[in-house]
Design an enzyme around this catalytic site. Sequence first.
Site, PDB file in Angstrom:
ATOM      1  N   LYS A  75      44.441  50.756  38.707  1.00 41.30           N
ATOM      2  CA  LYS A  75      44.173  50.573  40.269  1.00 41.30           C
ATOM      3  C   LYS A  75      44.906  49.714  40.715  1.00 41.30           C
ATOM      4  O   LYS A  75      44.744  49.428  42.612  1.00 41.30           O
ATOM      5  CB  LYS A  75      42.358  49.528  40.384  1.00 41.30           C
ATOM      6  CG  LYS A  75      42.083  51.318  39.962  1.00 41.30           C
ATOM      7  CD  LYS A  75      40.844  50.940  40.181  1.00 41.30           C
ATOM      8  CE  LYS A  75      38.989  50.952  39.613  1.00 41.30           C
ATOM      9  NZ  LYS A  75      37.549  50.683  39.879  1.00 41.30           N
ATOM     10  N   GLY A 137      31.480  36.614  36.686  1.00 42.50           N
ATOM     11  CA  GLY A 137      33.482  36.900  36.640  1.00 42.50           C
ATOM     12  C   GLY A 137      34.200  37.277  37.504  1.00 42.50           C
ATOM     13  O   GLY A 137      34.005  37.007  38.815  1.00 42.50           O
ATOM     14  N   GLY A 140      39.318  42.152  37.734  1.00 43.84           N
ATOM     15  CA  GLY A 140      39.761  42.653  38.806  1.00 43.84           C
ATOM     16  C   GLY A 140      38.805  43.555  39.496  1.00 43.84           C
ATOM     17  O   GLY A 140      38.222  43.590  40.655  1.00 43.84           O
ATOM     18  N   ASN A 161      32.856  32.366  35.901  1.00 40.35           N
ATOM     19  CA  ASN A 161      33.913  33.030  35.094  1.00 40.35           C
ATOM     20  C   ASN A 161      34.524  31.740  33.314  1.00 40.35           C
ATOM     21  O   ASN A 161      34.245  30.559  33.663  1.00 40.35           O
ATOM     22  CB  ASN A 161      35.421  33.892  35.493  1.00 40.35           C
ATOM     23  CG  ASN A 161      35.779  34.396  34.469  1.00 40.35           C
ATOM     24  OD1 ASN A 161      35.085  35.522  34.649  1.00 40.35           O
ATOM     25  ND2 ASN A 161      37.246  33.973  34.591  1.00 40.35           N
ATOM     26  N   ARG A 162      34.584  32.422  32.955  1.00 37.99           N
ATOM     27  CA  ARG A 162      34.085  31.698  31.106  1.00 37.99           C
ATOM     28  C   ARG A 162      35.758  30.767  31.363  1.00 37.99           C
ATOM     29  O   ARG A 162      35.560  30.200  30.797  1.00 37.99           O
ATOM     30  CB  ARG A 162      34.360  33.056  30.041  1.00 37.99           C
ATOM     31  CG  ARG A 162      34.687  32.415  28.747  1.00 37.99           C
ATOM     32  CD  ARG A 162      34.808  34.174  27.546  1.00 37.99           C
ATOM     33  NE  ARG A 162      35.722  34.950  28.182  1.00 37.99           N
ATOM     34  CZ  ARG A 162      35.978  36.011  27.437  1.00 37.99           C
ATOM     35  NH1 ARG A 162      35.139  35.760  26.378  1.00 37.99           N
ATOM     36  NH2 ARG A 162      36.779  37.039  28.031  1.00 37.99           N
ATOM     37  N   GLY A 253      24.389  48.993  37.949  1.00 39.45           N
ATOM     38  CA  GLY A 253      25.684  49.542  38.867  1.00 39.45           C
ATOM     39  C   GLY A 253      25.919  50.999  39.175  1.00 39.45           C
ATOM     40  O   GLY A 253      26.691  51.837  39.521  1.00 39.45           O
TER      41      GLY A 253
HETATM   42  P1  ATR Z   1      37.887  43.793  35.154  1.00 39.12           P
HETATM   43  O1  ATR Z   1      38.776  44.514  35.785  1.00 39.12           O
HETATM   44  O2  ATR Z   1      37.018  45.240  34.861  1.00 39.12           O
HETATM   45  O3  ATR Z   1      36.973  42.990  35.842  1.00 39.12           O
HETATM   46  P2  ATR Z   1      39.542  42.017  33.573  1.00 39.12           P
HETATM   47  O4  ATR Z   1      40.240  42.178  34.698  1.00 39.12           O
HETATM   48  O5  ATR Z   1      40.125  42.293  32.231  1.00 39.12           O
HETATM   49  O6  ATR Z   1      38.267  43.734  34.090  1.00 39.12           O
HETATM   50  O7  ATR Z   1      37.982  41.287  33.453  1.00 39.12           O
HETATM   51  C1  ATR Z   1      37.395  41.187  32.283  1.00 39.12           C
HETATM   52  C2  ATR Z   1      36.531  40.209  33.032  1.00 39.12           C
HETATM   53  O8  ATR Z   1      34.871  39.892  32.202  1.00 39.12           O
HETATM   54  C3  ATR Z   1      36.790  38.455  32.948  1.00 39.12           C
HETATM   55  O9  ATR Z   1      36.111  37.712  34.387  1.00 39.12           O
HETATM   56  C4  ATR Z   1      36.080  38.030  31.198  1.00 39.12           C
HETATM   57  O10 ATR Z   1      36.646  36.791  31.408  1.00 39.12           O
HETATM   58  P3  ATR Z   1      38.244  35.868  31.609  1.00 39.12           P
HETATM   59  O11 ATR Z   1      39.187  36.185  32.942  1.00 39.12           O
HETATM   60  O12 ATR Z   1      37.473  34.385  31.163  1.00 39.12           O
HETATM   61  O13 ATR Z   1      38.731  36.190  30.181  1.00 39.12           O
HETATM   62  C5  ATR Z   1      35.122  38.965  31.463  1.00 39.12           C
HETATM   63  N1  ATR Z   1      34.448  38.828  30.232  1.00 39.12           N
HETATM   64  C6  ATR Z   1      34.957  39.877  29.501  1.00 39.12           C
HETATM   65  N2  ATR Z   1      33.949  39.690  27.926  1.00 39.12           N
HETATM   66  C7  ATR Z   1      33.083  38.765  28.057  1.00 39.12           C
HETATM   67  C8  ATR Z   1      32.207  38.312  27.617  1.00 39.12           C
HETATM   68  N3  ATR Z   1      31.831  38.793  26.344  1.00 39.12           N
HETATM   69  N4  ATR Z   1      31.626  36.718  27.730  1.00 39.12           N
HETATM   70  C9  ATR Z   1      32.030  36.583  29.245  1.00 39.12           C
HETATM   71  N5  ATR Z   1      32.532  36.951  30.658  1.00 39.12           N
HETATM   72  C10 ATR Z   1      33.465  38.133  29.586  1.00 39.12           C
END
Ligand code: ATR
Length: 289
Positions: A75, A137, A140, A161-162, A253
């Site tokens: 994407k 989150g 992306g 966000n984490r 979703g």
């Molecule tokens: P996507 O394109 O699916 O959004 P990404 O850019 O890798 O994929 O982002 C994943 C998101 O899920 C991020 O916000 C990530 O938090 P971090 O930025 O701190 O990594 C979040 N995420 C993934 N696993 C998680 C978990 N177990 N608990 C909380 N947040 C999580």
Amino acid sequence: MSSLFDFDKPADAYAVMGNPISHSRSPQIHAAFAQQTGQRIVYTATQVDPGGFEQAVGNFFANGGKGLNITVPFKTEAWRLAGELGPEAERAGAVNTLLMNAKGILVGRNTDGIGLVRDILHNHGGSIAGKKILLVGAGGAARGVVQPLLAEAPVQLLIVNRTASRAHELAADFNILDNKTTLITGSGFDDLATQHFDLIINATAASLQGEVPPLPDETCTANTWCYDMMYSAEPTPFMRWAEQHDAEKSVDGLGMLVEQAAESFFHWRGVRPDTAPVIQTIRAQLLNA
Ligand code: ATR
């Protein structure tokens, strides 16, 4: 305009490109839209090797292809490749729909956010205007839905966000817009304190790992709607969290998936399909699988 000889012409070609792609429901969804609206198209799924995306897109359009959906992991590359971007795609940094305009320019659109908004508003009868929204989150998936959410004029959009710095960055990227309606802020989970929200949207990948983002209990009240951008046959871990916290509504979703496809179909064909029967069919398939 159709003519007597239309049947001589091959059907217009569309495809979804990604890697992996075998799980994609897009061919089924677009076949259903085409049948319902009487549009003559063929829609296939193409697995593209890493490094081969630009070439694959070039070949597709050179061979007369009309439009593409783009999914993981291409994407962002599609966004870079597009010569022109829809307003919703500019700050999304990602494109899930490509088409060639009359001038031969590759146009990139992002229909994910509008898909989410339409699902909430039209399929579930919810509202966004004037509401306090918590977007969970900052990857992306979250970035792709911010602009269409803001277009509905919520009073607050808090991105949590984490990794808090990513939430701050995402909020800052959208705060530079001429926006006087919505308070946009970023936060880590620890700083949410006692705030509560009308709508919580889970845009993290946590559900994929069977996990729930560490949201404080106070964020969800009996008036809160919880939306998980993931979907599955069973309620997702986030939906179960919402139910345990007595949320007014918790949804997955699947509707967003079908709505984003309908918006792509509209960009390509100028016709808006009826999504309800398609959502119903896929839900039934999920439950019977
Ligand atoms: P996507 O394109 O699916 O959004 P990404 O850019 O890798 O994929 O982002 C994943 C998101 O899920 C991020 O916000 C990530 O938090 P971090 O930025 O701190 O990594 C979040 N995420 C993934 N696993 C998680 C978990 N177990 N608990 C909380 N947040 C999580």
